[in-house]
Design an enzyme around this catalytic site. Structure first.
Site, PDB file in Angstrom:
ATOM      1  N   GLY A  10       0.824  -1.220   0.000  1.00  0.00           N
ATOM      2  CA  GLY A  10       0.000   0.000   0.000  1.00  0.00           C
ATOM      3  C   GLY A  10       0.848   1.255   0.000  1.00  0.00           C
ATOM      4  N   ALA A  81      -1.850  -2.058   2.708  1.00  0.00           N
ATOM      5  CA  ALA A  81      -2.729  -2.228   1.548  1.00  0.00           C
ATOM      6  C   ALA A  81      -4.092  -2.738   1.995  1.00  0.00           C
ATOM      7  N   ALA A  82      -5.125  -2.184   1.388  1.00  0.00           N
ATOM      8  CA  ALA A  82      -6.497  -2.631   1.678  1.00  0.00           C
ATOM      9  C   ALA A  82      -7.445  -1.923   0.728  1.00  0.00           C
ATOM     10  N   SER A 125      -8.217  -0.770  12.472  1.00  0.00           N
ATOM     11  CA  SER A 125      -8.990   0.464  12.293  1.00  0.00           C
ATOM     12  C   SER A 125     -10.016   0.676  13.396  1.00  0.00           C
ATOM     13  N   GLU A 127     -12.828   1.607  12.792  1.00  0.00           N
ATOM     14  CA  GLU A 127     -14.100   1.082  12.247  1.00  0.00           C
ATOM     15  C   GLU A 127     -14.465  -0.239  12.911  1.00  0.00           C
ATOM     16  N   TYR A 149     -16.371  -3.565   5.408  1.00  0.00           N
ATOM     17  CA  TYR A 149     -14.986  -3.152   5.640  1.00  0.00           C
ATOM     18  C   TYR A 149     -14.596  -3.395   7.103  1.00  0.00           C
ATOM     19  N   LYS A 153     -11.763  -5.883   8.636  1.00  0.00           N
ATOM     20  CA  LYS A 153     -10.646  -5.408   9.470  1.00  0.00           C
ATOM     21  C   LYS A 153     -10.588  -6.169  10.807  1.00  0.00           C
ATOM     22  N   HIS A 179      -7.240   9.313  10.126  1.00  0.00           N
ATOM     23  CA  HIS A 179      -6.148  10.274   9.983  1.00  0.00           C
ATOM     24  C   HIS A 179      -6.077  10.731   8.541  1.00  0.00           C
ATOM     25  N   ARG A 184      -4.809  12.712   1.318  1.00  0.00           N
ATOM     26  CA  ARG A 184      -5.963  11.850   1.527  1.00  0.00           C
ATOM     27  C   ARG A 184      -6.736  11.691   0.214  1.00  0.00           C
ATOM     28  N   PRO A 279     -25.811   2.585   4.730  1.00  0.00           N
ATOM     29  CA  PRO A 279     -26.818   1.629   5.193  1.00  0.00           C
ATOM     30  C   PRO A 279     -26.745   1.396   6.698  1.00  0.00           C
TER      31      PRO A 279
HETATM   32  P1  NAP Z   1      -5.356   4.291   0.899  1.00  0.00           P
HETATM   33  O1  NAP Z   1      -4.850   5.665   0.641  1.00  0.00           O
HETATM   34  O2  NAP Z   1      -6.692   3.893   0.361  1.00  0.00           O
HETATM   35  O3  NAP Z   1      -4.254   3.269   0.333  1.00  0.00           O
HETATM   36  C1  NAP Z   1      -4.534   1.907   0.170  1.00  0.00           C
HETATM   37  C2  NAP Z   1      -3.358   1.241  -0.527  1.00  0.00           C
HETATM   38  O4  NAP Z   1      -3.651  -0.160  -0.689  1.00  0.00           O
HETATM   39  C3  NAP Z   1      -3.053   1.776  -1.940  1.00  0.00           C
HETATM   40  O5  NAP Z   1      -1.659   1.871  -2.084  1.00  0.00           O
HETATM   41  C4  NAP Z   1      -3.625   0.694  -2.836  1.00  0.00           C
HETATM   42  O6  NAP Z   1      -3.000   0.613  -4.079  1.00  0.00           O
HETATM   43  C5  NAP Z   1      -3.280  -0.543  -2.006  1.00  0.00           C
HETATM   44  N1  NAP Z   1      -4.021  -1.751  -2.404  1.00  0.00           N
HETATM   45  C6  NAP Z   1      -5.363  -1.914  -2.453  1.00  0.00           C
HETATM   46  N2  NAP Z   1      -5.663  -3.153  -2.850  1.00  0.00           N
HETATM   47  C7  NAP Z   1      -4.486  -3.800  -3.072  1.00  0.00           C
HETATM   48  C8  NAP Z   1      -4.139  -5.110  -3.503  1.00  0.00           C
HETATM   49  N3  NAP Z   1      -5.062  -6.020  -3.822  1.00  0.00           N
HETATM   50  N4  NAP Z   1      -2.834  -5.436  -3.593  1.00  0.00           N
HETATM   51  C9  NAP Z   1      -1.888  -4.527  -3.306  1.00  0.00           C
HETATM   52  N5  NAP Z   1      -2.146  -3.259  -2.907  1.00  0.00           N
HETATM   53  C10 NAP Z   1      -3.439  -2.911  -2.792  1.00  0.00           C
HETATM   54  O7  NAP Z   1      -5.382   3.984   2.465  1.00  0.00           O
HETATM   55  P2  NAP Z   1      -4.666   4.761   3.677  1.00  0.00           P
HETATM   56  O8  NAP Z   1      -5.564   5.839   4.165  1.00  0.00           O
HETATM   57  O9  NAP Z   1      -3.257   5.060   3.324  1.00  0.00           O
HETATM   58  O10 NAP Z   1      -4.721   3.627   4.824  1.00  0.00           O
HETATM   59  C11 NAP Z   1      -3.687   2.654   4.937  1.00  0.00           C
HETATM   60  C12 NAP Z   1      -4.217   1.454   5.684  1.00  0.00           C
HETATM   61  O11 NAP Z   1      -4.657   1.842   6.970  1.00  0.00           O
HETATM   62  C13 NAP Z   1      -5.420   0.763   5.034  1.00  0.00           C
HETATM   63  O12 NAP Z   1      -5.314  -0.609   5.299  1.00  0.00           O
HETATM   64  C14 NAP Z   1      -6.612   1.347   5.767  1.00  0.00           C
HETATM   65  O13 NAP Z   1      -7.711   0.446   5.714  1.00  0.00           O
HETATM   66  C15 NAP Z   1      -6.029   1.472   7.153  1.00  0.00           C
HETATM   67  N6  NAP Z   1      -6.588   2.526   7.998  1.00  0.00           N
HETATM   68  C16 NAP Z   1      -6.661   3.789   7.535  1.00  0.00           C
HETATM   69  C17 NAP Z   1      -7.138   4.796   8.367  1.00  0.00           C
HETATM   70  C18 NAP Z   1      -7.223   6.225   7.894  1.00  0.00           C
HETATM   71  O14 NAP Z   1      -7.931   6.994   8.534  1.00  0.00           O
HETATM   72  N7  NAP Z   1      -6.516   6.601   6.850  1.00  0.00           N
HETATM   73  C19 NAP Z   1      -7.518   4.476   9.682  1.00  0.00           C
HETATM   74  C20 NAP Z   1      -7.405   3.164  10.118  1.00  0.00           C
HETATM   75  C21 NAP Z   1      -6.924   2.188   9.278  1.00  0.00           C
HETATM   76  P3  NAP Z   1      -3.517   1.467  -5.380  1.00  0.00           P
HETATM   77  O15 NAP Z   1      -2.830   2.784  -5.271  1.00  0.00           O
HETATM   78  O16 NAP Z   1      -3.069   0.627  -6.519  1.00  0.00           O
HETATM   79  O17 NAP Z   1      -5.012   1.569  -5.261  1.00  0.00           O
HETATM   80  N1  GDD Z   2     -16.946   9.802   2.553  1.00  0.00           N
HETATM   81  C1  GDD Z   2     -17.990  10.566   2.931  1.00  0.00           C
HETATM   82  N2  GDD Z   2     -18.624  11.331   2.008  1.00  0.00           N
HETATM   83  N3  GDD Z   2     -18.363  10.536   4.225  1.00  0.00           N
HETATM   84  C2  GDD Z   2     -19.385  11.324   4.603  1.00  0.00           C
HETATM   85  C3  GDD Z   2     -20.071  12.144   3.704  1.00  0.00           C
HETATM   86  C4  GDD Z   2     -19.674  12.143   2.342  1.00  0.00           C
HETATM   87  O1  GDD Z   2     -20.233  12.834   1.494  1.00  0.00           O
HETATM   88  N4  GDD Z   2     -21.027  12.817   4.388  1.00  0.00           N
HETATM   89  C5  GDD Z   2     -20.960  12.432   5.660  1.00  0.00           C
HETATM   90  N5  GDD Z   2     -19.962  11.518   5.801  1.00  0.00           N
HETATM   91  C6  GDD Z   2     -19.626  10.827   7.049  1.00  0.00           C
HETATM   92  C7  GDD Z   2     -19.659   9.314   6.914  1.00  0.00           C
HETATM   93  O2  GDD Z   2     -21.014   8.836   6.979  1.00  0.00           O
HETATM   94  C8  GDD Z   2     -18.804   8.911   8.104  1.00  0.00           C
HETATM   95  O3  GDD Z   2     -19.600   8.870   9.258  1.00  0.00           O
HETATM   96  C9  GDD Z   2     -17.798  10.071   8.239  1.00  0.00           C
HETATM   97  O4  GDD Z   2     -18.289  11.127   7.402  1.00  0.00           O
HETATM   98  C10 GDD Z   2     -16.365   9.725   7.825  1.00  0.00           C
HETATM   99  O5  GDD Z   2     -16.388   9.133   6.541  1.00  0.00           O
HETATM  100  P1  GDD Z   2     -15.019   8.837   5.722  1.00  0.00           P
HETATM  101  O6  GDD Z   2     -14.199  10.062   5.640  1.00  0.00           O
HETATM  102  O7  GDD Z   2     -15.424   8.182   4.438  1.00  0.00           O
HETATM  103  O8  GDD Z   2     -14.210   7.845   6.671  1.00  0.00           O
HETATM  104  P2  GDD Z   2     -14.657   6.551   7.502  1.00  0.00           P
HETATM  105  O9  GDD Z   2     -14.709   6.958   8.939  1.00  0.00           O
HETATM  106  O10 GDD Z   2     -15.830   5.889   6.933  1.00  0.00           O
HETATM  107  O11 GDD Z   2     -13.420   5.574   7.245  1.00  0.00           O
HETATM  108  C11 GDD Z   2     -12.068   6.057   7.319  1.00  0.00           C
HETATM  109  O12 GDD Z   2     -11.584   5.917   8.628  1.00  0.00           O
HETATM  110  C12 GDD Z   2     -11.496   4.562   9.108  1.00  0.00           C
HETATM  111  C13 GDD Z   2     -10.999   4.622  10.547  1.00  0.00           C
HETATM  112  O13 GDD Z   2     -12.081   4.864  11.396  1.00  0.00           O
HETATM  113  C14 GDD Z   2     -11.251   5.227   6.319  1.00  0.00           C
HETATM  114  O14 GDD Z   2      -9.965   5.784   6.209  1.00  0.00           O
HETATM  115  C15 GDD Z   2     -11.105   3.786   6.764  1.00  0.00           C
HETATM  116  O15 GDD Z   2     -10.188   3.113   5.884  1.00  0.00           O
HETATM  117  C16 GDD Z   2     -10.553   3.793   8.193  1.00  0.00           C
HETATM  118  O16 GDD Z   2     -10.384   2.482   8.650  1.00  0.00           O
END
Ligand code: NAP
Ligand code: GDD
Length: 355
Positions: A10, A81-82, A125, A127, A149, A153, A179, A184, A279
């Site tokens: 990832g 990666a995810a 996560s 989540e 999702y 996780k 984060h 992002r 949902p």
């Molecule tokens: P992201 O920006 O969506 O990056 C996901 C990465 O996974 C990308 O590099 C993507 O590659 C790669 N990937 C997806 N499917 C793959 C596969 N089948 N094989 C190899 N690589 C694959 O996510 P992020 O925000 O950096 O988050 C990193 C990790 O932390 C994820 O596992 C996410 O679920 C977890 N997480 C994130 C948050 C958050 O708030 N950001 C919080 C908690 C946990 P491509 O570029 O090719 O799509």
């Molecule tokens: N994406 C999105 N778009 N979210 C919205 C919107 C919209 O138009 N309007 C309201 N929201 C609300 C969603 O319903 C959710 O409650 C909140 O905003 C955050 O949504 P996201 O930014 O899509 O993040 P997430 O909390 O669902 O998931 C992210 O954080 C997780 C950790 O808690 C992702 O990065 C996950 O990969 C990660 O695990």
């Protein structure tokens, strides 16, 4: 000769790019695993691409994982990666399970067979807490995931714990709360909002369509959170940690701060669109990072307010550059593209949030 080799899955994602930067600054040999794509998607790595090694592999393909681990013999493996976008997990639940759940077992199996001494980090996560049973959420809080999702996780989390206990591997899960950063993905709510505020300010867009304004999240800065990942792998013993700021904010507050940064009143532009309502919603997330603070000596440096300003400022700069240098079609998010296909009858606005 570099002292340590780190493998990041990832690496093209938000966290992958910040983690690669951090590890390079500490003189690691950094290997990034990427899947095959029809166009190059190294935008987030452009500034460091000459300093990292890229290898092809896919979480869906066991033998590719074995080959990568065997070729580079990493000391540390960060599984970032995810399929990470929650709404997509309802549209593609099986694929989400393959990447986000079983993908973890595939990489753990590769390590177990080929390089069992490697230290392993799993991107768990908040989540997983979903419909929370305790406030704030900490390492001992039971999981109650609310999306395919989240369920995937939880599997990734427990399989990591299981390999630690079954095979004595140094395998840890970081339970990270949301984060964000200027890197992002544009479909996540923070970047969707800051990008829209900047586009509206520049006259490129008229309105912003969102879902649930009342959802609460514990939002931190990605640059701070990758430091915690690294710290977890430097400990004497493997353990799981919650990484969070300990503060929670609504999506509405996010809109207020982002639009105010460009001198606009969010109420004039934000429209509720039921298509963005999930949902099953996760209403409230707020983490308790005390364990990380005391055992890892970790604390976040960037506040929510500064984070939103950082993202709006960066979006404004980038869009202004795109206009200045003659890109007549500045970047649009998938959501903005999607909104164009909506017919009026599908859209229900709520009183007080109508444009
Ligand atoms: P992201 O920006 O969506 O990056 C996901 C990465 O996974 C990308 O590099 C993507 O590659 C790669 N990937 C997806 N499917 C793959 C596969 N089948 N094989 C190899 N690589 C694959 O996510 P992020 O925000 O950096 O988050 C990193 C990790 O932390 C994820 O596992 C996410 O679920 C977890 N997480 C994130 C948050 C958050 O708030 N950001 C919080 C908690 C946990 P491509 O570029 O090719 O799509
Ligand atoms: N994406 C999105 N778009 N979210 C919205 C919107 C919209 O138009 N309007 C309201 N929201 C609300 C969603 O319903 C959710 O409650 C909140 O905003 C955050 O949504 P996201 O930014 O899509 O993040 P997430 O909390 O669902 O998931 C992210 O954080 C997780 C950790 O808690 C992702 O990065 C996950 O990969 C990660 O695990």
């Amino acid at each position: 000769m570099k002292e340590k080799t780190a493998l990041i899955t990832g690496v093209t994602g938000q966290d992958g790019s910040y983690l690669a930067e951090l590890l390079l600054s500490m003189d690691y040999r950094v290997v990034g695993m990427v899947r095959r794509t029809s166009t190059i998607n190294f935008d987030r790595l452009r500034h460091i691409q000459d300093n990292i090694e890229i290898v092809q592999g896919d979480l869906l393909d066991q033998s590719s994982m074995m080959d990568v681990v065997s070729q580079f013999q990493p000391d540390e493996v960060y599984n970032l990666a995810a399929q990470s976008f929650v709404p997509t997990s309802w549209q593609q639940p099986v694929l989400t399970g393959e990447f986000t759940a079983l993908g973890v077992t595939r990489i753990l199996e590769a390590i177990r067979h080929v390089r069992p001494s490697a230290r392993f980090y799993q991107a768990s996560s908040s989540e997983q807490f979903g419909k929370v049973v305790e406030v704030p959420q900490k390492e001992t809080t039971p999981f109650y995931p609310r999306s395919p999702y989240g369920v995937a996780k939880v599997y990734g989390h427990w399989i990591t714990v299981n390999y630690r206990e079954s095979y004595d591997m140094f395998a840890v899960s970081g339970i990270l709360f949301n984060h964000e950063s200027p890197r992002r993905g544009l479909e996540f709510v923070t970047h969707k909002v800051t990008h829209a505020a900047a586009r509206i300010k520049l006259g490129l867009q008229d309105e912003l369509r969102v879902g649930n304004l009342d959802a609460r999240r514990d939002w931190g800065f990605a640059g701070d959170y990758v430091r915690a990942m690294w710290l977890m792998l430097q400990q004497d013993n493997p353990d799981d940690y919650v990484i969070a700021t300990g503060e929670t904010h609504t999506v509405q507050e996010l809109c207020e701060i982002a639009f105010a940064r460009v001198g606009l009143d969010w109420k004039q532009y934000v429209v509720i669109d039921p298509r963005y309502v999930r949902p099953a919603e996760v209403d409230l997330l707020i983490g308790d990072p005390s364990k990380a603070r005391s055992k890892l000596n970790w604390a976040p440096a960037v506040s929510f307010y500064d984070l939103v300003h950082m993202m709006v400022d960066s979006d404004l700069r980038e869009l202004q550059d795109e206009i200045r240098y003659g890109w007549h079609q500045p970047k649009k998010s998938t959501d903005v593209m999607l909104d164009k296909t909506v017919t009026g009858s599908l859209v229900k606005t709520e009183p007080g949030t109508q444009k």
